[in-house]
Design an enzyme around this catalytic site. Structure first.
Site, PDB file in Angstrom:
ATOM      1  N   LYS A  80      -7.629   0.993  -3.028  1.00  0.00           N
ATOM      2  CA  LYS A  80      -7.277   0.606  -1.686  1.00  0.00           C
ATOM      3  C   LYS A  80      -7.035   1.938  -0.495  1.00  0.00           C
ATOM      4  CE  LYS A  80      -5.144  -0.996   2.257  1.00  0.00           C
ATOM      5  NZ  LYS A  80      -4.233  -2.420   2.022  1.00  0.00           N
ATOM      6  N   LYS A 116      -0.172   5.160   8.271  1.00  0.00           N
ATOM      7  CA  LYS A 116       0.656   5.460   7.275  1.00  0.00           C
ATOM      8  C   LYS A 116       0.032   5.571   5.664  1.00  0.00           C
ATOM      9  CE  LYS A 116       2.225   2.199   4.969  1.00  0.00           C
ATOM     10  NZ  LYS A 116       1.483   1.446   3.224  1.00  0.00           N
ATOM     11  N   THR A 134       1.149  -1.433   0.217  1.00  0.00           N
ATOM     12  CA  THR A 134      -0.088  -0.184  -0.399  1.00  0.00           C
ATOM     13  C   THR A 134       1.117   1.282   0.427  1.00  0.00           C
ATOM     14  OG1 THR A 134      -2.046  -1.303   1.221  1.00  0.00           O
ATOM     15  CG2 THR A 134      -1.906   0.599   1.424  1.00  0.00           C
TER      16      THR A 134
END
Length: 281
Positions: free
Chosen positions: A161, A229, A86
């Site tokens: 995502k 993150k 990701t």
């Protein structure tokens, strides 16, 4: 997560060579699954038709892909690199262009489903990139997924995502507030969930995390540090495309509170622990 994913590929009969920045982990994988281990990405991808990658962030991905010892320098013409990390859509597009210049293909293929999904081979994979490259690599990704779809051109997988992480953040906070409210009202949280999970309030998070949340156990999945993150990536992208993410920004600050509690490696359901702490103040 790459450890069990590579294991599924090996078990399916493919010839697998693994690389990990901590070589002892690669050696442990070989001891468990056979296959081969390499000490650099370039060595690992020699003669490979397909390369799968799962690291931590943008800089990690660049370090694995680029440079004299990077994967792109060792991949043969026409080979396909599928990235399960990701990361930002920006680094994905950057590496897509670098791959094209190197005569190889790049598919962004971030995953959802957590460690359990990787171990059980039931990940959700959302992909971006050229259709022919996706069509070629899809059968291999299906070995460790329950659904694998191309959403669009390069970067579309990472953008999808981001949608996933935005939805999860608000769901976990909502579940935490629901369980907190039940406790304050003197209700049995498990009994409450047994009923409401069968209606419109039901979700994967509710079904799979409510008991561990009530038991004050938070080592069952994706870590808060990684979620922050990811949410940072979401908000950076929103600044570029004009999307408004007020709830996501708020929940990100709640996760910051969890980090201050020492919970950076707790799983994301630890938002409930934050609420219990606030209640105790």
């Amino acid at each position: 997560m790459g450890y069990p994913m590579a294991g599924h590929l090996q078990a399916a009969g493919h010839e697998v060579c693994v690389y990990n920045r901590t070589f002892a982990k690669a050696e442990a994988w070989v001891a468990e699954h056979d296959g081969k281990a390499a000490k650099t990405p370039r060595e690992a991808v020699a003669n490979a038709d397909f390369v799968m990658c799962c690291v931590g962030n943008d800089d990690d991905l660049r370090s694995v892909c680029l440079g004299d010892s990077g994967a792109f320098a060792g991949m043969r013409n026409g080979a396909i690199f599928a990235d399960h990390t990701t990361v930002s859509a920006n680094v994905t597009r950057e590496l897509y262009q670098a791959a094209q210049s190197a005569g190889i293909h790049f598919v962004d293929a971030p995953i959802s489903g957590g460690q359990a999904g990787a171990e059980n081979g039931v990940l959700s994979i959302m992909c971006g990139g050229d259709q022919p490259a996706y069509d070629a690599v899809e059968p291999f990704m299906e070995v460790y997924s329950k659904i694998c779809r191309r959403i669009g051109d390069s970067g579309a997988g990472q953008l999808t995502k981001m949608c996933n992480q935005i939805a999860i953040a608000s769901l976990v906070q909502g579940l935490s507030e629901s369980l907190h409210f039940a406790e304050k009202a003197g209700l049995d949280g498990r009994a409450v969930v047994e009923v409401i999970s069968q209606g419109a309030a039901g979700s994967w998070q509710m079904n799979n995390r409510h008991e561990t949340m009530l038991d004050d156990h938070f080592d069952y999945g994706f870590a808060v540090d990684w979620m922050r993150k990811d949410l940072g990536i979401c908000m950076d992208e929103a600044d570029q495309n004009g999307a408004s993410l007020p709830v996501t920004a708020l929940v990100d600050q709640f996760y910051k509170d969890v980090q201050k509690m020492g919970g950076g490696r707790w799983d994301t359901s630890s938002l409930f622990k934050r609420m219990r702490k606030l209640d105790a103040l």
